[in-house]
Write a protein that holds these residues in place. Structure first.
Motif, mmCIF file in Angstrom:
data_model
loop_
_atom_site.group_PDB
_atom_site.id
_atom_site.type_symbol
_atom_site.label_atom_id
_atom_site.label_comp_id
_atom_site.label_asym_id
_atom_site.label_seq_id
_atom_site.Cartn_x
_atom_site.Cartn_y
_atom_site.Cartn_z
ATOM 1 N N GLY A 321 0.799 -1.209 0.000
ATOM 2 C CA GLY A 321 0.000 0.000 0.000
ATOM 3 C C GLY A 321 0.835 1.263 0.000
ATOM 4 N N GLY A 322 0.183 2.393 0.242
ATOM 5 C CA GLY A 322 0.878 3.668 0.206
ATOM 6 C C GLY A 322 1.479 3.907 -1.161
ATOM 7 N N SER A 323 2.761 4.273 -1.180
ATOM 8 C CA SER A 323 3.459 4.491 -2.447
ATOM 9 C C SER A 323 4.257 3.273 -2.883
ATOM 10 N N HIS A 324 4.108 2.160 -2.174
ATOM 11 C CA HIS A 324 4.842 0.945 -2.519
ATOM 12 C C HIS A 324 4.304 0.342 -3.821
ATOM 13 N N LEU A 325 5.184 -0.387 -4.508
ATOM 14 C CA LEU A 325 4.751 -1.121 -5.686
ATOM 15 C C LEU A 325 3.759 -2.200 -5.279
ATOM 16 N N PRO A 326 2.808 -2.536 -6.143
ATOM 17 C CA PRO A 326 1.887 -3.627 -5.831
ATOM 18 C C PRO A 326 2.651 -4.928 -5.575
ATOM 19 N N ILE A 327 2.180 -5.699 -4.622
ATOM 20 C CA ILE A 327 2.849 -6.941 -4.256
ATOM 21 C C ILE A 327 2.241 -8.120 -5.002
ATOM 22 N N VAL A 328 2.969 -9.235 -4.971
ATOM 23 C CA VAL A 328 2.476 -10.507 -5.490
ATOM 24 C C VAL A 328 2.496 -11.514 -4.356
ATOM 25 N N PRO A 345 7.751 -14.246 -5.491
ATOM 26 C CA PRO A 345 6.633 -13.532 -4.869
ATOM 27 C C PRO A 345 7.070 -12.794 -3.614
ATOM 28 N N ASP A 346 6.349 -11.744 -3.290
ATOM 29 C CA ASP A 346 6.667 -10.980 -2.083
ATOM 30 C C ASP A 346 6.249 -11.733 -0.828
ATOM 31 N N TYR A 347 5.155 -12.476 -0.926
ATOM 32 C CA TYR A 347 4.663 -13.268 0.198
ATOM 33 C C TYR A 347 4.187 -14.618 -0.334
ATOM 34 N N ILE A 348 4.409 -15.655 0.467
ATOM 35 C CA ILE A 348 3.926 -16.992 0.131
ATOM 36 C C ILE A 348 2.914 -17.405 1.192
ATOM 37 N N PHE A 481 -6.876 0.808 -8.270
ATOM 38 C CA PHE A 481 -7.295 0.087 -7.072
ATOM 39 C C PHE A 481 -6.345 -1.017 -6.626
ATOM 40 N N CYS A 482 -5.297 -1.292 -7.369
ATOM 41 C CA CYS A 482 -4.529 -2.516 -7.135
ATOM 42 C C CYS A 482 -3.296 -2.283 -6.266
ATOM 43 N N ASP A 483 -3.332 -2.833 -5.043
ATOM 44 C CA ASP A 483 -2.156 -2.846 -4.168
ATOM 45 C C ASP A 483 -1.436 -4.189 -4.222
ATOM 46 N N GLY A 484 -2.013 -5.140 -4.957
ATOM 47 C CA GLY A 484 -1.363 -6.433 -5.085
ATOM 48 C C GLY A 484 -2.267 -7.454 -5.729
ATOM 49 N N LEU A 485 -1.648 -8.565 -6.167
ATOM 50 C CA LEU A 485 -2.373 -9.664 -6.798
ATOM 51 C C LEU A 485 -2.033 -10.970 -6.113
ATOM 52 N N PHE A 486 -3.035 -11.804 -5.984
ATOM 53 C CA PHE A 486 -2.857 -13.173 -5.513
ATOM 54 C C PHE A 486 -3.594 -14.045 -6.530
ATOM 55 N N VAL A 487 -2.851 -14.504 -7.535
ATOM 56 C CA VAL A 487 -3.424 -15.389 -8.552
ATOM 57 C C VAL A 487 -3.206 -16.821 -8.083
ATOM 58 N N TYR A 488 -4.295 -17.529 -7.867
ATOM 59 C CA TYR A 488 -4.205 -18.911 -7.390
ATOM 60 C C TYR A 488 -4.851 -19.829 -8.417
ATOM 61 N N ALA A 502 1.244 -13.323 -12.728
ATOM 62 C CA ALA A 502 0.891 -12.187 -11.870
ATOM 63 C C ALA A 502 1.839 -11.013 -12.096
ATOM 64 N N PHE A 503 3.134 -11.297 -12.130
ATOM 65 C CA PHE A 503 4.097 -10.228 -12.396
ATOM 66 C C PHE A 503 3.892 -9.644 -13.795
ATOM 67 N N GLY A 504 3.574 -10.504 -14.765
ATOM 68 C CA GLY A 504 3.336 -10.029 -16.120
ATOM 69 C C GLY A 504 2.141 -9.102 -16.203
ATOM 70 N N ILE A 505 1.108 -9.386 -15.435
ATOM 71 C CA ILE A 505 -0.079 -8.528 -15.406
ATOM 72 C C ILE A 505 0.269 -7.150 -14.855
ATOM 73 N N LEU A 506 1.005 -7.128 -13.754
ATOM 74 C CA LEU A 506 1.388 -5.843 -13.158
ATOM 75 C C LEU A 506 2.248 -5.029 -14.120
ATOM 76 N N GLN A 507 3.151 -5.713 -14.844
ATOM 77 C CA GLN A 507 3.997 -4.991 -15.791
ATOM 78 C C GLN A 507 3.183 -4.493 -16.982
ATOM 79 N N ALA A 508 2.281 -5.313 -17.490
ATOM 80 C CA ALA A 508 1.450 -4.888 -18.618
ATOM 81 C C ALA A 508 0.592 -3.687 -18.249
ATOM 82 N N GLY A 509 0.228 -3.579 -16.961
ATOM 83 C CA GLY A 509 -0.545 -2.438 -16.479
ATOM 84 C C GLY A 509 0.302 -1.254 -16.079
ATOM 85 N N ARG A 510 1.619 -1.369 -16.285
ATOM 86 C CA ARG A 510 2.573 -0.289 -16.044
ATOM 87 C C ARG A 510 2.618 0.133 -14.573
#
Length: 611
Positions: A321-328, A345-348, A481-488, A502-510
């Motif tokens: 959140g905040g100004s951080h990059l969205p997490i995976v 991933p940032d968190y497992i 709206f996106c602070d992170g993705l959890f694709v399962y 998941a990382f590809g989606i975040l990159q495609a969305g710039r």
């Protein structure tokens, strides 16, 4: 427009041969040949392959009079074999070619950026109001005779604006902006309306998905303000190949389709044209599964700007959140800890499987029942466990929250605990609508907890996962709206591939970069070198890089312009010849194709000695 409940925008009907567009007609799928349009047999054969794959329109480049005239022979070749597919002529730089093409094609695409205006020079030019008006009059004088030809031959047109080819005139007044792209389109469209020519399709494309989505949204708004409802052609230009091309296309096109926009699409892949059709078909069919979904109650927050949304303000929690990059976040409940180092991933999340082998320096999420304050391990709660949250001293907590389970108690809990990161879940057929409703409610209630979107799939096919997951979250990313993705994914795909998606989606969305970005066109009859082979060689030599954008373009039509934010460019300059760019500046011209990739690598290395 209802942002929460799917319905398709009602567009006017455009007649294109025997496959009408807009109105109640299906969303049409199309592609473009990469053969020489003067080669009748090759063009007919490739057009057949496109149609056999499910294509409903076939576009061919017509860079000259000869190519435009040969559309007659291509049309005859197809009709004699029982193929009735409408042909679309693609015209740049020469309006005389458009006049001829209108005699033999069912639709002609013109580019406002180079139909009458001189080719873009990237120089800062100033136009007085009188000079600007004179240029518009020049367009009218040249464009109206073309419309007359189209009327006489029942030929439709597409006004196709590309981010990479805005004219210097438009740039002088509007800059390189969505507003400039929309005005470039509307200048021509207003002439069509004044001349009572209604068989018009519109497209505004960019390789930057953020620009593409914002500009189409703006175009629809401007058209509606002027009482126009023309159908839309959607596409992300220079999307690339492989998983990148599929994710980028599904993200951009899918975000617009999900809002009911779009009457025909083309997925532009740097592959054989017929390979584009199944991808496009899957994307359209998946979005249309939302038709008739259960009603989603939602109210748009007053501060939300659909055309120019800003990132939702959230309270930062650790690196979320905040100004951080969205997490995976990655789900590894089965203990499979295979990791691709480039897409770690940032968190497992391991649920209650606390005894799995731990990776050094990795952050873990476990269910609250087994959390014991182990370093780098954080508790997760479900929505029925909010009464227990106070008892857990963790600085970072995760709450799995099905969107429709939000109630006053959970709302109060979130306000009391800014350290909670919401993992938003939905089983609605319309994932987007329900997630949007939740986030708009958070905006209205001033809930500033970060939100990670949980997306559940059961796919055994990588392409299906890439298309569906990108289409589901595209609009959420563009809405801010996106602070992170959890694709399962419950299917057999390796978890490292799911993470890469998941990382590809975040990159495609710039919104987060994790690898080199390739901006590569699909090629057409203008391309005079082996595009696919060049892309493969460039990727092989640069795939290890992280923060570069490299453009590989078949010709000059959109080359320097579509590469506006690329670091380096590889652009076709002639038969077997390539020119290299650093930014928008050409640094070496007419390199033999056999040497061009090596020269590009030398250029990159000379400017990036640390890589």
């Amino acid at each position: 427009m209802d942002l929460f409940n799917y319905s398709r925008r009602k567009a006017s009907v455009v007649h294109i041969g025997g496959a009408a567009l807009g109105g109640d007609n299906p969303i049409r799928i199309q592609s473009m040949t990469n053969t020489s349009t003067q080669d009748t047999d090759a063009s007919v054969a490739q057009a057949k392959r496109i149609v056999d794959a499910g294509g409903e329109y076939v576009r061919l480049t017509t860079q000259g009079i000869k190519e435009a005239e040969n559309l007659k022979n291509i049309n005859i070749g197809l009709r004699s074999s029982g193929y009735t597919v409408p042909l679309v002529a693609d015209v740049h730089f020469n309006p005389k070619v458009a006049d001829v093409a209108a005699l033999y094609a069912e639709k002609v695409r013109i580019n406002p950026g180079n139909y009458v205006d001189a080719a873009r020079t990237f120089k800062n030019l100033d136009y007085t109001d009188a000079e600007y008006a004179a240029e518009l009059q020049k367009i009218r004088e040249r464009f109206i005779p073309f419309l007359t030809i189209c009327k006489a031959n029942h030929t439709a047109i597409r006004i196709g604006v590309n981010h990479g080819s805005l004219s210097d005139r438009i740039m002088s007044r509007y800059g390189d902006t969505p507003e400039g792209m929309v005005e470039s389109c509307m200048e021509f469209l207003r002439i069509c309306v004044a001349e009572e020519f209604t068989d018009v399709v519109l497209s505004i494309k960019a390789s930057n998905t953020v620009v593409m989505v914002k500009t189409v949204r703006l175009l629809v708004q401007v058209m509606e303000q002027e009482g126009m409802y023309f159908p839309l052609h959607l596409g992300v230009t220079e999307a690339g190949d492989g998983e990148d091309g599929r994710i980028k296309s599904a993200l951009g096109i899918g975000a617009l389709l999900a809002d009911g926009l779009g009457d025909t699409i083309r997925v532009s892949l740097s592959e054989e044209p017929e390979a584009e059709i199944p991808v496009a078909r899957k994307l359209v069919d998946y979005v249309l599964e939302r038709e008739g979904h259960p009603f989603i109650p939602g109210t748009v927050a007053e501060e939300f700007d659909y055309i120019s949304p800003q990132r939702r303000v959230t309270t930062p929690v650790a690196n979320v959140g905040g100004s951080h990059l969205p997490i995976v976040i990655s789900g590894r409940m089965d203990g499979n800890m295979e990791i691709n180092a480039q897409f770690t991933p940032d968190y497992i999340y391991v649920a209650r499987n606390y005894g799995i082998e731990r990776l050094p320096d990795q952050q873990y999420i476990v269910d609250m029942e087994v959390w014991d304050e182990t370093p780098n391990t954080w508790p997760a709660f479900n929505y029925t466990q909010i009464d227990a949250i106070d008892a857990y001293p963790a600085e970072l907590k995760f709450l799995f929250l099905p969107c429709m389970k939000l109630n006053h108690a959970i709302l109060a809990c979130l306000k009391k605990h800014p350290e909670i990161v919401v993992i938003a879940q939905t089983i609605q057929p319309n994932h987007l609508g329900e997630h949007r409703a939740l986030l708009h409610y958070f905006l209205k209630e001033n809930i500033t907890n970060p939100v990670v979107f949980f997306q559940y799939y059961n796919e055994d096919n990588a392409e299906n996962l890439q298309i569906k997951s990108a289409a589901d979250v595209g609009a959420l990313i563009f809405d801010g709206f996106c602070d992170g993705l959890f694709v399962y994914n419950k299917g057999v795909l390796p978890p490292s591939l799911v993470d890469a998606t998941a990382f590809g989606i975040l990159q495609a969305g710039r919104i987060r970069t994790s690898k080199t970005e390739y901006i590569s066109c699909p090629g057409c009859g203008r391309t005079l070198f082996n595009l696919q082979e060049s892309i493969a060689r460039v990727k092989a030599a640069t795939a290890h890089l992280k923060n570069l954008k490299i453009a590989i373009m078949g010709c000059i039509v959109n080359g320097p312009g579509e590469m506006a934010d690329a670091d380096y460019g590889y652009v076709g300059a002639g038969r077997g010849k390539v020119s290299l760019y650093k930014g928008k500046v050409c640094v070496e011209k007419n390199i033999p194709e056999a040497e061009a990739v090596d020269k590009l690598i030398e250029l990159i290395n000379s400017n990036n000695p640390s890589i």
